[in-house]
Structure formats: C-alpha cells, structure tokens
Design a protein around this motif. Structure first.
Motif, mmCIF file in Angstrom:
data_model
loop_
_atom_site.group_PDB
_atom_site.id
_atom_site.type_symbol
_atom_site.label_atom_id
_atom_site.label_comp_id
_atom_site.label_asym_id
_atom_site.label_seq_id
_atom_site.Cartn_x
_atom_site.Cartn_y
_atom_site.Cartn_z
ATOM 1 N N HIS A 70 -0.183 64.894 -37.700
ATOM 2 C CA HIS A 70 1.425 64.834 -38.198
ATOM 3 C C HIS A 70 1.762 63.755 -38.938
ATOM 4 N N PRO A 71 2.429 63.997 -39.881
ATOM 5 C CA PRO A 71 2.781 63.009 -40.885
ATOM 6 C C PRO A 71 3.784 61.882 -40.628
ATOM 7 N N ARG A 72 4.573 61.977 -39.404
ATOM 8 C CA ARG A 72 5.533 61.170 -38.904
ATOM 9 C C ARG A 72 4.716 60.312 -37.662
ATOM 10 N N LEU A 73 3.663 61.018 -37.239
ATOM 11 C CA LEU A 73 2.994 60.085 -35.987
ATOM 12 C C LEU A 73 2.158 58.908 -36.453
ATOM 13 N N LYS A 74 2.608 57.750 -35.715
ATOM 14 C CA LYS A 74 1.845 56.611 -35.825
ATOM 15 C C LYS A 74 0.983 55.999 -34.551
ATOM 16 N N GLY A 75 1.445 56.607 -33.583
ATOM 17 C CA GLY A 75 0.738 56.135 -32.339
ATOM 18 C C GLY A 75 0.634 57.078 -31.176
ATOM 19 N N MET A 76 -0.388 56.894 -30.174
ATOM 20 C CA MET A 76 -0.639 57.764 -29.012
ATOM 21 C C MET A 76 -0.557 56.833 -27.881
ATOM 22 N N VAL A 77 -0.122 57.847 -26.706
ATOM 23 C CA VAL A 77 -0.113 56.828 -25.437
ATOM 24 C C VAL A 77 -0.960 57.821 -24.527
ATOM 25 N N MET A 78 -1.789 57.382 -23.858
ATOM 26 C CA MET A 78 -2.517 58.332 -22.781
ATOM 27 C C MET A 78 -1.483 58.274 -21.494
ATOM 28 N N GLY A 79 -1.454 59.430 -21.041
ATOM 29 C CA GLY A 79 -0.765 59.569 -19.826
ATOM 30 C C GLY A 79 -1.643 60.114 -18.673
ATOM 31 N N THR A 80 -2.382 59.257 -18.434
ATOM 32 C CA THR A 80 -3.454 59.485 -17.277
ATOM 33 C C THR A 80 -2.978 60.101 -16.152
ATOM 34 N N ASN A 81 -1.794 59.790 -15.472
ATOM 35 C CA ASN A 81 -1.295 60.265 -14.317
ATOM 36 C C ASN A 81 -1.079 61.683 -14.255
ATOM 37 N N ASP A 82 -0.149 61.892 -15.561
ATOM 38 C CA ASP A 82 -0.269 63.617 -15.599
ATOM 39 C C ASP A 82 -1.174 64.361 -15.879
ATOM 40 N N LEU A 83 -2.205 63.664 -16.614
ATOM 41 C CA LEU A 83 -3.556 64.481 -16.867
ATOM 42 C C LEU A 83 -4.300 64.759 -15.906
ATOM 43 N N ALA A 84 -4.462 63.756 -14.897
ATOM 44 C CA ALA A 84 -5.077 63.757 -13.649
ATOM 45 C C ALA A 84 -4.494 65.127 -12.715
ATOM 46 N N LYS A 85 -3.150 65.081 -12.906
ATOM 47 C CA LYS A 85 -2.399 66.053 -11.906
ATOM 48 C C LYS A 85 -2.843 67.557 -12.646
ATOM 49 N N GLU A 86 -2.865 67.662 -13.990
ATOM 50 C CA GLU A 86 -3.129 69.040 -14.664
ATOM 51 C C GLU A 86 -4.531 69.452 -14.585
ATOM 52 N N LEU A 87 -5.354 68.343 -14.397
ATOM 53 C CA LEU A 87 -6.845 68.533 -14.198
ATOM 54 C C LEU A 87 -7.033 68.809 -12.765
ATOM 55 N N ASN A 88 -6.284 68.575 -11.941
ATOM 56 C CA ASN A 88 -6.371 68.660 -10.597
ATOM 57 C C ASN A 88 -7.775 67.610 -10.454
ATOM 58 N N ALA A 89 -7.814 66.424 -10.822
ATOM 59 C CA ALA A 89 -8.956 65.618 -10.766
ATOM 60 C C ALA A 89 -8.598 64.513 -9.530
ATOM 61 N N ARG A 90 -9.601 64.026 -9.351
ATOM 62 C CA ARG A 90 -9.520 63.137 -8.081
ATOM 63 C C ARG A 90 -9.680 61.608 -8.683
ATOM 64 N N PHE A 91 -9.134 60.635 -8.090
ATOM 65 C CA PHE A 91 -9.466 59.322 -8.611
ATOM 66 C C PHE A 91 -10.588 58.679 -8.650
ATOM 67 N N ARG A 92 -11.152 58.213 -9.444
ATOM 68 C CA ARG A 92 -12.561 57.773 -9.465
ATOM 69 C C ARG A 92 -12.456 56.244 -10.440
ATOM 70 N N ALA A 93 -12.986 55.304 -9.819
ATOM 71 C CA ALA A 93 -12.777 53.924 -10.549
ATOM 72 C C ALA A 93 -13.475 54.065 -12.116
ATOM 73 N N ASP A 94 -14.358 54.840 -12.183
ATOM 74 C CA ASP A 94 -15.045 54.919 -13.592
ATOM 75 C C ASP A 94 -14.375 56.180 -14.523
ATOM 76 N N ARG A 95 -13.321 56.690 -13.978
ATOM 77 C CA ARG A 95 -12.404 57.531 -14.670
ATOM 78 C C ARG A 95 -13.513 58.771 -15.494
#
Length: 286
Positions: free
Chosen positions: A138-163
């Motif tokens: 996208h021409p206006r986009l300058k940065g991305m931020v990972m939202g890992t909490n919400d992503l884990a919720k969507e994936l139904n992923a369990r916490f692992r230290a190695d991610r």
C-alpha cells in the motif's frame, strides 16, 4: 530506515498521568492507544485529551503513533476525524496505527480520512498474514506492528517460549515488510516482570530481523533498547570490515578478509547500516 524503533511503548490515550510520564521515558516510539487500552465509555474523552496532548506537549524525538479503533466499530471514524482535525491545528502525529488489518481496503478508508499522517498496520489476523504482501505494498503504509496476542487467539495457539505457532505469520510479515522497505516491530511480551523471558524473546525477534519490540510497561524499555541496538562487538566488526575492504579496493582489488572470513560488498552494506543505526541511537541519547 536508520531511525531507531528498538522500543515502541503502548500508552493509554485516556491516562493523563501516563501520557505525561511518557515524555521522559527512553522509548524510541510511543503508541498512543485509543483502542484496547481505553474503555468504551472513556473513548470520547480520550480522543479529546490526546488531540490536545499531541498539540501542546513535547515528546522530543520519539515517534508519535496513534492507534485508532477499527472502522468496523462505532468509534473508528470519529477517532480518524479527530486526528485529522488535530493535525490541521498543528498536532504532531507521525503515523496512524490501524488495528486488525485484513487487506489493503482497510488502509484505504483511513488514508482518505487522515491524509496528513503515515499509516501503520496491526498485523494480528489470519487474513492479514495471508495478505501481508498486498498490505505492505500500500503506498501510504510505512510500518507494521505484530499483534501476537490476537493472532494467537485466532490460531487457537498455545503459549510456547519458542513461539513456534507464530513463526509462519511472523515470517510472512517480515518478508512483506522487507520487500517494500517498511519498519516492522515485534509483538508484546505479556509477563512484564519476567526479565529473562523478555530478553529471550527480544533476542529471537532481533535475530529474525525485526526492528524492535512493542512493549506494555516502561520496565521493559531497557531490555528492548539493549537487545535491538548494535553491540560493541558488532560495531567493532563493522568498522574493521569497512577498513579492510577499503584498503583492498585502494590497492586495485583483491579479497578482503576479517577474522578469517571473506568480506564482500554485501557485508559492507550491512556494516554501514550497523554504524548508521549506532549513530542514530547515540543522537537520540544525546
């Protein structure tokens, strides 16, 4: 890209005391949050407070990013309109962070509503991961931020230290950001009192290629700043590589070797970037 983004700290847009304290914190960037950190009944007041704060207060060289509510909520468009008005009155807002970006269309609406600021995207949904390249283009986009909490919720992923459950999404977004020259910062580490865990996750994110880490507490700043800054050993190696390569080139060419390893032009590009980043960090500290 030499501007440091080692530490990107979330601050609730509704908490005047926290906003005031942020002016003295060693964060490279601040995300002034109008979304998750603000209760629904507080959102109108927070919107007004933040517009005033970003007009009247001095946050120095820190990058000022405002996370708005999504346009699929009752607050998102009002947030965007308030930021647009604040910018017109002289507020310094470097970027608008859009939550749960699924596709470039989610950026288009905000781009039209707030033409005076760069856009950043929260990458926190399965659709966002699959559309990361299109979003990054996208021409206006300058940065991305990972939202890992919400992503884990969507994936139904369990916490692992190695991610391990996160690696596919993290990698897709990193590839997209680098392909289009964007800043990209890693997700938060929730256990803000767990210094060893934070150090390990910062080291992982740094080694993967992230520019820095989003943080939820000022106590995490020192660890993130240290992890994502070039070490003294890296700075020394960069200088020696540049010196050796320059010396060989001045002799008409040949093979430069440092610490038993061949130094090629690609290594010099990395070495110069390392020194530039160290200089930018030193300038912030000064």
């Amino acid at each position: 890209m030499t501007r440091p983004y080692r530490s990107v700290l979330y601050i609730p847009g509704s908490k005047e005391r926290a906003l005031e304290k942020a002016m003295g914190l060693a964060a490279d960037a601040i995300i002034f949050d109008l979304e998750d950190a603000v209760a629904p009944e507080e959102k109108p007041a927070a919107r007004k407070l933040l517009a005033q704060v970003l007009t009247d207060w001095d946050f120095g060289a820190r990058v000022r990013i405002v996370r708005i509510n999504g346009f699929d909520t009752e607050w998102g468009r009002a947030d965007a309109d308030a930021l647009d008005e604040a910018i017109a009155r002289g507020a310094r807002i470097d970027a608008v962070l859009i939550p749960k970006v699924n596709s470039p269309a989610d950026l288009d609406a905000v781009a039209e509503a707030v033409p005076g600021a760069d856009l950043w995207a929260m990458m926190e949904t399965a659709q966002g991961m699959l559309n990361a390249a299109a979003i990054a283009a996208h021409p206006r986009l300058k940065g991305m931020v990972m939202g890992t909490n919400d992503l884990a919720k969507e994936l139904n992923a369990r916490f692992r230290a190695d991610r391990l459950p996160m690696q596919a999404g993290l990698g897709l977004c990193l590839l997209a950001a680098r392909a289009y020259g964007l800043v990209i910062v890693d997700g938060v580490y929730n256990a803000f009192k767990d210094e060893a865990g934070l150090q390990a996750e910062c080291a992982q994110g740094r080694d993967m290629g992230f520019d820095g880490k989003t943080l939820i507490h000022p106590a995490q700043l020192e660890i993130a700043n240290a992890a994502f800054a070039p070490s003294e050993a890296e700075i020394d190696l960069a200088r020696r590589q540049i010196a050796a390569f320059t010396d060989i080139m001045s002799q008409g060419g040949g093979v430069a070797v440092v610490d038993g390893k061949i130094v090629e032009n690609l290594h010099i590009v990395t070495a110069k970037a390392t020194l530039a980043k160290a200089e930018a960090i030193a300038a912030l500290a000064g």
